[in-house]
Design a protein around this motif. Structure first.
Motif, PDB file in Angstrom:
ATOM      1  N   SER A  72       0.835  -1.198   0.000  1.00  0.00           N
ATOM      2  CA  SER A  72       0.000   0.000   0.000  1.00  0.00           C
ATOM      3  C   SER A  72       0.875   1.255   0.000  1.00  0.00           C
ATOM      4  N   ARG A  73       0.373   2.316  -0.600  1.00  0.00           N
ATOM      5  CA  ARG A  73       1.102   3.591  -0.571  1.00  0.00           C
ATOM      6  C   ARG A  73       0.916   4.303   0.761  1.00  0.00           C
ATOM      7  N   GLU A  74      -0.104   3.888   1.499  1.00  0.00           N
ATOM      8  CA  GLU A  74      -0.344   4.461   2.830  1.00  0.00           C
ATOM      9  C   GLU A  74       0.634   3.839   3.822  1.00  0.00           C
ATOM     10  N   ASN A  75       1.416   4.684   4.489  1.00  0.00           N
ATOM     11  CA  ASN A  75       2.462   4.196   5.375  1.00  0.00           C
ATOM     12  C   ASN A  75       1.911   3.289   6.475  1.00  0.00           C
ATOM     13  N   LYS A  76       0.746   3.644   7.028  1.00  0.00           N
ATOM     14  CA  LYS A  76       0.151   2.854   8.106  1.00  0.00           C
ATOM     15  C   LYS A  76      -0.197   1.447   7.617  1.00  0.00           C
ATOM     16  N   ASP A  77      -0.804   1.365   6.421  1.00  0.00           N
ATOM     17  CA  ASP A  77      -1.220   0.060   5.886  1.00  0.00           C
ATOM     18  C   ASP A  77      -0.031  -0.813   5.525  1.00  0.00           C
ATOM     19  N   ARG A  78       0.980  -0.218   4.893  1.00  0.00           N
ATOM     20  CA  ARG A  78       2.121  -1.054   4.497  1.00  0.00           C
ATOM     21  C   ARG A  78       2.937  -1.494   5.706  1.00  0.00           C
ATOM     22  N   LYS A  79       2.940  -0.650   6.758  1.00  0.00           N
ATOM     23  CA  LYS A  79       3.634  -1.037   7.986  1.00  0.00           C
ATOM     24  C   LYS A  79       2.912  -2.206   8.644  1.00  0.00           C
ATOM     25  N   GLU A  80       1.588  -2.156   8.618  1.00  0.00           N
ATOM     26  CA  GLU A  80       0.780  -3.243   9.178  1.00  0.00           C
ATOM     27  C   GLU A  80       1.041  -4.548   8.430  1.00  0.00           C
ATOM     28  N   THR A  81       1.101  -4.446   7.083  1.00  0.00           N
ATOM     29  CA  THR A  81       1.367  -5.634   6.262  1.00  0.00           C
ATOM     30  C   THR A  81       2.742  -6.208   6.570  1.00  0.00           C
ATOM     31  N   MET A  82       3.753  -5.337   6.600  1.00  0.00           N
ATOM     32  CA  MET A  82       5.123  -5.805   6.816  1.00  0.00           C
ATOM     33  C   MET A  82       5.327  -6.351   8.225  1.00  0.00           C
ATOM     34  N   ASN A  83       4.691  -5.725   9.216  1.00  0.00           N
ATOM     35  CA  ASN A  83       4.807  -6.207  10.593  1.00  0.00           C
ATOM     36  C   ASN A  83       4.238  -7.617  10.735  1.00  0.00           C
ATOM     37  N   SER A  84       3.206  -7.919   9.935  1.00  0.00           N
ATOM     38  CA  SER A  84       2.596  -9.254  10.000  1.00  0.00           C
ATOM     39  C   SER A  84       3.518 -10.329   9.418  1.00  0.00           C
ATOM     40  N   LEU A  85       4.569  -9.906   8.707  1.00  0.00           N
ATOM     41  CA  LEU A  85       5.478 -10.846   8.053  1.00  0.00           C
ATOM     42  C   LEU A  85       6.788 -11.044   8.810  1.00  0.00           C
ATOM     43  N   VAL A  86       6.989 -10.257   9.864  1.00  0.00           N
ATOM     44  CA  VAL A  86       8.277 -10.259  10.569  1.00  0.00           C
ATOM     45  C   VAL A  86       8.693 -11.653  11.017  1.00  0.00           C
ATOM     46  N   ASP A  87       7.767 -12.425  11.566  1.00  0.00           N
ATOM     47  CA  ASP A  87       8.123 -13.736  12.124  1.00  0.00           C
ATOM     48  C   ASP A  87       7.823 -14.908  11.199  1.00  0.00           C
ATOM     49  N   ARG A  88       7.431 -14.623   9.957  1.00  0.00           N
ATOM     50  CA  ARG A  88       7.118 -15.712   9.024  1.00  0.00           C
ATOM     51  C   ARG A  88       8.408 -16.341   8.493  1.00  0.00           C
ATOM     52  N   GLN A  89       8.400 -17.670   8.400  1.00  0.00           N
ATOM     53  CA  GLN A  89       9.576 -18.375   7.893  1.00  0.00           C
ATOM     54  C   GLN A  89       9.542 -18.537   6.375  1.00  0.00           C
ATOM     55  N   GLU A  90       8.371 -18.290   5.768  1.00  0.00           N
ATOM     56  CA  GLU A  90       8.253 -18.430   4.322  1.00  0.00           C
ATOM     57  C   GLU A  90       8.990 -17.310   3.588  1.00  0.00           C
ATOM     58  N   THR A  91       9.421 -17.592   2.368  1.00  0.00           N
ATOM     59  CA  THR A  91       9.988 -16.569   1.488  1.00  0.00           C
ATOM     60  C   THR A  91       8.867 -15.584   1.116  1.00  0.00           C
ATOM     61  N   ILE A  92       9.188 -14.306   1.081  1.00  0.00           N
ATOM     62  CA  ILE A  92       8.194 -13.259   0.823  1.00  0.00           C
ATOM     63  C   ILE A  92       8.437 -12.663  -0.564  1.00  0.00           C
ATOM     64  N   ILE A  93       7.362 -12.498  -1.335  1.00  0.00           N
ATOM     65  CA  ILE A  93       7.478 -11.942  -2.689  1.00  0.00           C
ATOM     66  C   ILE A  93       6.556 -10.738  -2.816  1.00  0.00           C
ATOM     67  N   LEU A  94       7.094  -9.643  -3.346  1.00  0.00           N
ATOM     68  CA  LEU A  94       6.252  -8.468  -3.593  1.00  0.00           C
ATOM     69  C   LEU A  94       6.658  -7.774  -4.881  1.00  0.00           C
ATOM     70  N   TYR A  95       5.723  -7.000  -5.425  1.00  0.00           N
ATOM     71  CA  TYR A  95       5.973  -6.219  -6.640  1.00  0.00           C
ATOM     72  C   TYR A  95       6.292  -4.779  -6.254  1.00  0.00           C
ATOM     73  N   GLU A  96       7.059  -4.097  -7.102  1.00  0.00           N
ATOM     74  CA  GLU A  96       7.301  -2.676  -6.855  1.00  0.00           C
ATOM     75  C   GLU A  96       7.613  -1.931  -8.148  1.00  0.00           C
ATOM     76  N   ALA A  97       7.224  -0.665  -8.175  1.00  0.00           N
ATOM     77  CA  ALA A  97       7.486   0.212  -9.316  1.00  0.00           C
ATOM     78  C   ALA A  97       8.861   0.857  -9.145  1.00  0.00           C
ATOM     79  N   PRO A  98       9.488   1.297 -10.251  1.00  0.00           N
ATOM     80  CA  PRO A  98      10.855   1.828 -10.161  1.00  0.00           C
ATOM     81  C   PRO A  98      10.995   3.052  -9.264  1.00  0.00           C
ATOM     82  N   HIS A  99       9.989   3.949  -9.273  1.00  0.00           N
ATOM     83  CA  HIS A  99      10.124   5.182  -8.506  1.00  0.00           C
ATOM     84  C   HIS A  99       9.980   4.955  -6.994  1.00  0.00           C
ATOM     85  N   ARG A 100       9.605   3.726  -6.601  1.00  0.00           N
ATOM     86  CA  ARG A 100       9.443   3.450  -5.179  1.00  0.00           C
ATOM     87  C   ARG A 100      10.411   2.384  -4.661  1.00  0.00           C
TER      88      ARG A 100
END
Length: 280
Positions: free
Chosen positions: A137-165
């Motif tokens: 998400s472009r909203e800092n609060k939402d993306r922080k929530e998403t990333m925090n939920s992944l901190v303790d996951r043992q699985e490999t994480i995959i995400l997409y991103e645009a060049p300017h970000r």
């Protein structure tokens, strides 16, 4: 009798990656719904396919889905394609699939190109289990929530991103997940395909010196078992054995279960821990 819907993947870069089955179906349907008609025309013209196109993207997906359902019920066969990759995966397609199920309309999903698995295998990281996040998400609060939920996951994480970000996202990954092993995959299957492997810090440094261009897939290693064990150890190191037992009891475990868990975390025999539980 209603028509049939086809969700057809298109190449993520190299046009040769389209399947024969996809081409046959695109030639046979009555209508093709696509994200960007100009982009899709390049693909269709390359293979000599002339069809009526309608715009179907994330901003009109809900309304257009109803129009497509109406056409299907009238007996038309329709293909859904995205600009690149598989419809429904970070692209329009999931809404119309759900509507077809509700209306009992037959639809078919074709296998084909996707950046997710291509990047995962390129990364050299664990491929047994992975989590696909899509675009943060472009909203800092939402993306922080998403990333925090992944901190303790043992699985490999995959995400997409645009060049300017890409630079800000790498810094954000460093802040939340730490300096993990990652692979930054650029322009997959295209002429300037590049796979950058290393730590988050190494990749941040690279993009400080090299301007980011193209579309990116970031593959991040999950938390290792060793890290999890070490973190758990830090959590109980300052606790007495009695406090450690009470910690698990306060979390809803009975005394027997708590003794077993404390023994496991401390690497001791259950009988040793049991003695500390007698007066609790």
């Amino acid at each position: 009798m209603s028509g049939k819907l086809y969700l057809i993947p298109t190449p993520i870069g190299n046009l040769k990656d389209i399947t024969l089955r996809a081409l046959e179906t695109l030639k046979s349907v009555d209508l093709i719904a696509c994200e960007d008609t100009r982009q899709s025309l390049k693909l269709l013209n390359h293979f000599g396919i002339k069809k009526t196109l309608v715009s179907y993207h994330k901003h009109n997906e809900n309304g257009k889905s109803e129009d497509i359902i109406k056409r299907l019920l009238e007996g038309q066969n329709i293909a859904i394609i995205s600009d690149a990759g598989t419809p429904g995966i970070s692209d329009p397609g999931a809404v119309i699939a759900k509507r077809c199920i509700e209306e009992n309309i037959e639809f078919e999903v074709y296998p084909g190109a996707t950046a997710i698995t291509t990047a995962l295998v390129y990364s050299g990281l664990d491929t047994d289990k992975f989590i696909f996040v899509g675009f943060l998400s472009r909203e800092n609060k939402d993306r922080k929530e998403t990333m925090n939920s992944l901190v303790d996951r043992q699985e490999t994480i995959i995400l997409y991103e645009a060049p300017h970000r890409i630079q800000s996202t790498l810094s954000f990954i460093r802040e939340v997940l730490g300096n993990r092993r990652i692979a930054v995959c650029k322009e997959l299957t295209k002429l300037h395909e590049t796979i950058l492997r290393g730590t988050v810090d190494e990749c941040i440094k690279y993009y400080e010196e090299n301007a980011p261009r193209g579309e990116y897939v970031i593959v991040i290693s999950g938390k290792s078992k060793e890290e999890i064990i070490e973190e758990k150890k830090l959590q109980w190191e300052e606790l007495t054995v009695e406090e450690h037992i009470m910690k698990f009891i306060s979390e809803g475990k009975n005394k027997k279960e708590a003794v077993k868990l404390v023994a496991k975390e401390r690497g001791l025999h259950k009988s040793e821990i049991y003695k500390y539980s007698l007066d609790l």
